[in-house]
Design an enzyme around this catalytic site. Structure first.
Site, PDB file in Angstrom:
ATOM      1  N   HIS A   8     -47.770  -2.935  -6.698  1.00 61.93           N
ATOM      2  CA  HIS A   8     -47.290  -4.304  -6.873  1.00 61.93           C
ATOM      3  C   HIS A   8     -45.998  -4.333  -7.686  1.00 61.93           C
ATOM      4  O   HIS A   8     -45.973  -3.923  -8.838  1.00 61.93           O
ATOM      5  CB  HIS A   8     -48.377  -5.109  -7.597  1.00 61.93           C
ATOM      6  CG  HIS A   8     -48.057  -6.538  -7.822  1.00 61.93           C
ATOM      7  ND1 HIS A   8     -48.080  -7.105  -9.080  1.00 61.93           N
ATOM      8  CD2 HIS A   8     -47.717  -7.526  -6.966  1.00 61.93           C
ATOM      9  CE1 HIS A   8     -47.780  -8.382  -8.993  1.00 61.93           C
ATOM     10  NE2 HIS A   8     -47.556  -8.667  -7.726  1.00 61.93           N
ATOM     11  N   ARG A   9     -44.922  -4.797  -7.059  1.00 61.09           N
ATOM     12  CA  ARG A   9     -43.584  -4.788  -7.678  1.00 61.09           C
ATOM     13  C   ARG A   9     -43.224  -3.365  -8.131  1.00 61.09           C
ATOM     14  O   ARG A   9     -42.562  -3.170  -9.152  1.00 61.09           O
ATOM     15  CB  ARG A   9     -43.506  -5.764  -8.846  1.00 61.09           C
ATOM     16  CG  ARG A   9     -43.951  -7.189  -8.497  1.00 61.09           C
ATOM     17  CD  ARG A   9     -43.894  -8.129  -9.687  1.00 61.09           C
ATOM     18  NE  ARG A   9     -44.707  -9.314  -9.441  1.00 61.09           N
ATOM     19  CZ  ARG A   9     -45.032 -10.224 -10.353  1.00 61.09           C
ATOM     20  NH1 ARG A   9     -44.575 -10.105 -11.589  1.00 61.09           N
ATOM     21  NH2 ARG A   9     -45.797 -11.257 -10.053  1.00 61.09           N
TER      22      ARG A   9
ATOM     23  N   GLU B 230     -44.634  -3.042  -3.118  1.00 62.42           N
ATOM     24  CA  GLU B 230     -44.292  -4.430  -2.835  1.00 62.42           C
ATOM     25  C   GLU B 230     -43.104  -4.831  -3.685  1.00 62.42           C
ATOM     26  O   GLU B 230     -42.922  -4.324  -4.807  1.00 62.42           O
ATOM     27  CB  GLU B 230     -45.506  -5.315  -3.144  1.00 62.42           C
ATOM     28  CG  GLU B 230     -45.334  -6.791  -2.855  1.00 62.42           C
ATOM     29  CD  GLU B 230     -44.996  -7.613  -4.088  1.00 62.42           C
ATOM     30  OE1 GLU B 230     -44.788  -8.829  -3.950  1.00 62.42           O
ATOM     31  OE2 GLU B 230     -44.922  -7.040  -5.203  1.00 62.42           O
TER      32      GLU B 230
ATOM     33  N   ASP C  62     -40.153  -8.394  -4.390  1.00 62.18           N
ATOM     34  CA  ASP C  62     -39.848  -9.814  -4.193  1.00 62.18           C
ATOM     35  C   ASP C  62     -38.365  -9.990  -3.930  1.00 62.18           C
ATOM     36  O   ASP C  62     -37.532  -9.406  -4.629  1.00 62.18           O
ATOM     37  CB  ASP C  62     -40.222 -10.607  -5.448  1.00 62.18           C
ATOM     38  CG  ASP C  62     -41.677 -10.426  -5.827  1.00 62.18           C
ATOM     39  OD1 ASP C  62     -42.529 -10.991  -5.136  1.00 62.18           O
ATOM     40  OD2 ASP C  62     -41.957  -9.698  -6.810  1.00 62.18           O
TER      41      ASP C  62
ATOM     42  N   HIS D 136     -38.651 -11.221  -9.191  1.00 63.21           N
ATOM     43  CA  HIS D 136     -39.798 -12.091  -8.935  1.00 63.21           C
ATOM     44  C   HIS D 136     -39.569 -13.545  -9.321  1.00 63.21           C
ATOM     45  O   HIS D 136     -39.860 -14.457  -8.552  1.00 63.21           O
ATOM     46  CB  HIS D 136     -41.028 -11.557  -9.687  1.00 63.21           C
ATOM     47  CG  HIS D 136     -42.241 -12.417  -9.521  1.00 63.21           C
ATOM     48  ND1 HIS D 136     -42.547 -13.462 -10.376  1.00 63.21           N
ATOM     49  CD2 HIS D 136     -43.227 -12.394  -8.593  1.00 63.21           C
ATOM     50  CE1 HIS D 136     -43.659 -14.051  -9.983  1.00 63.21           C
ATOM     51  NE2 HIS D 136     -44.100 -13.422  -8.903  1.00 63.21           N
TER      52      HIS D 136
ATOM     53  N   GLU E 237     -41.791  -9.333   0.030  1.00 68.22           N
ATOM     54  CA  GLU E 237     -42.192 -10.736  -0.097  1.00 68.22           C
ATOM     55  C   GLU E 237     -40.957 -11.629  -0.139  1.00 68.22           C
ATOM     56  O   GLU E 237     -40.073 -11.450  -0.979  1.00 68.22           O
ATOM     57  CB  GLU E 237     -43.026 -10.979  -1.356  1.00 68.22           C
ATOM     58  CG  GLU E 237     -43.415 -12.454  -1.472  1.00 68.22           C
ATOM     59  CD  GLU E 237     -44.267 -12.810  -2.675  1.00 68.22           C
ATOM     60  OE1 GLU E 237     -44.381 -14.011  -2.987  1.00 68.22           O
ATOM     61  OE2 GLU E 237     -44.818 -11.886  -3.307  1.00 68.22           O
TER      62      GLU E 237
ATOM     63  N   LYS F  52     -39.615 -14.578  -1.484  1.00 72.56           N
ATOM     64  CA  LYS F  52     -40.007 -15.368  -2.644  1.00 72.56           C
ATOM     65  C   LYS F  52     -39.269 -16.698  -2.644  1.00 72.56           C
ATOM     66  O   LYS F  52     -38.040 -16.734  -2.564  1.00 72.56           O
ATOM     67  CB  LYS F  52     -39.672 -14.595  -3.935  1.00 72.56           C
ATOM     68  CG  LYS F  52     -40.447 -15.076  -5.145  1.00 72.56           C
ATOM     69  CD  LYS F  52     -41.884 -14.631  -5.040  1.00 72.56           C
ATOM     70  CE  LYS F  52     -42.705 -15.091  -6.220  1.00 72.56           C
ATOM     71  NZ  LYS F  52     -44.112 -14.707  -6.066  1.00 72.56           N
TER      72      LYS F  52
ATOM     73  N   ASP G 218     -51.071  -3.209  -9.744  1.00 70.36           N
ATOM     74  CA  ASP G 218     -50.073  -2.753 -10.708  1.00 70.36           C
ATOM     75  C   ASP G 218     -50.268  -1.279 -11.045  1.00 70.36           C
ATOM     76  O   ASP G 218     -49.353  -0.643 -11.577  1.00 70.36           O
ATOM     77  CB  ASP G 218     -50.176  -3.557 -12.006  1.00 70.36           C
ATOM     78  CG  ASP G 218     -49.766  -5.011 -11.856  1.00 70.36           C
ATOM     79  OD1 ASP G 218     -49.211  -5.371 -10.796  1.00 70.36           O
ATOM     80  OD2 ASP G 218     -49.997  -5.789 -12.797  1.00 70.36           O
TER      81      ASP G 218
END
Length: 277
Positions: free
Chosen positions: A42-43, A69, A71, A84, A144, A146, A269
């Site tokens: 995640h990120r 992932e 954003d 993000h 993503e 955003k 994460d």
């Protein structure tokens, strides 16, 4: 439903990181799953490095995540940038909205020191830079879109960039997702060869069969808040021909619950929570 063969075996102790207990030597055996289980950072590996930076993405690669992932938003002068929040305030030493800052202004900011002094000087990447560095080179990328309602036409710009980079094939290990489902419908029309995902926030009523049928017309993935996930939802997602990778898993217990429900992967994460190799 595939059984759980082994869950978080070989625990050698725990590490207290940011107030979260993280198991060492954790393992999930996904050998009997019908398709590869996706370990999505995640990120980037944002439990270990500043989110949405090359440091976090490199860490995800090192930890053998299947995807990371990120954003995407748009700068004042029209560049797709990886960050993000609507503003730079939380994750940089600057202030202001992304949409009010040029790429040159964004590139001056330190996007790492807030996480730790070892990451001082990390910069906000552009999507182009990320695709140049990682696209088609092993690890997958979950993009993503955003706040696309703030950036009209963003989905077309992402589709064009993927095509220019020859990453618009179903085999390119690229997935595009958003909370804005109308934007994802349009993205699918523009670039049907790239898998699409719908993000779903938590609501007490959950996700209806009608919503899942609608999603299945344009989406390959349903990626809900982990609080929505149970065995029934997973079965209904699968019955509609889609996969499910919930967000955002931060603890051993959360990962265990998601895997027991039969999900196809997790967005986490901490990629060490799931080791498939």
């Amino acid at each position: 439903m595939p059984g759980i063969q082994k869950l978080f075996a070989g625990v050698m102790g725990v590490l207290l990181f940011g107030g979260i207990l993280i198991p060492h030597g954790s393992e999930v055996d996904a050998a009997n799953r019908p398709s590869p289980f996706l370990n999505i950072a995640h990120r980037g590996a944002s439990g270990h490095a500043p989110e949405n930076t090359f440091a976090a993405f490199d860490k995800a690669v090192k930890m053998k995540a299947d995807f990371f992932e990120l954003d995407v938003q748009r700068s004042k002068d029209g560049h797709l940038v990886v960050i993000h929040d609507i503003t730079v305030d939380r994750t940089t030493n600057g202030t202001g909205r992304i949409a009010d800052l040029t790429l040159k202004e964004l590139k001056r900011l330190d996007a790492g020191s807030w996480f730790g002094s070892a990451f001082a000087g990390e910069r906000i990447p552009t999507l182009k830079e990320v695709l140049d560095r990682y696209g088609g080179k092993g690890i997958g990328i979950l993009i993503e879109l955003k706040n696309p309602e703030r950036y009209p036409g963003m989905e077309a710009e992402v589709a064009l960039l993927l095509a220019q980079k020859n990453l618009d094939k179903r085999t390119s290990k690229i997935i595009v997702q958003s909370f804005n489902h109308d934007v994802m419908k349009n993205y699918h029309r523009l670039q049907p060869t790239v898998p699409a995902g719908v993000l779903v926030r938590y609501t007490p009523e959950g996700i209806s069969d009608e919503a899942l049928r609608e999603f299945s017309a344009y989406a390959d993935y349903v990626n809900p808040n982990l609080r929505l996930v149970n065995h029934d939802l997973v079965q209904r997602v699968h019955q509609n021909g889609m996969r499910i990778t919930p967000y955002t898993i931060k603890t051993k217990n959360e990962a265990q619950r998601m895997i027991a429900a039969g999900v196809d992967g997790i967005i986490t994460d901490y990629p060490e929570l799931v080791t498939l190799r």
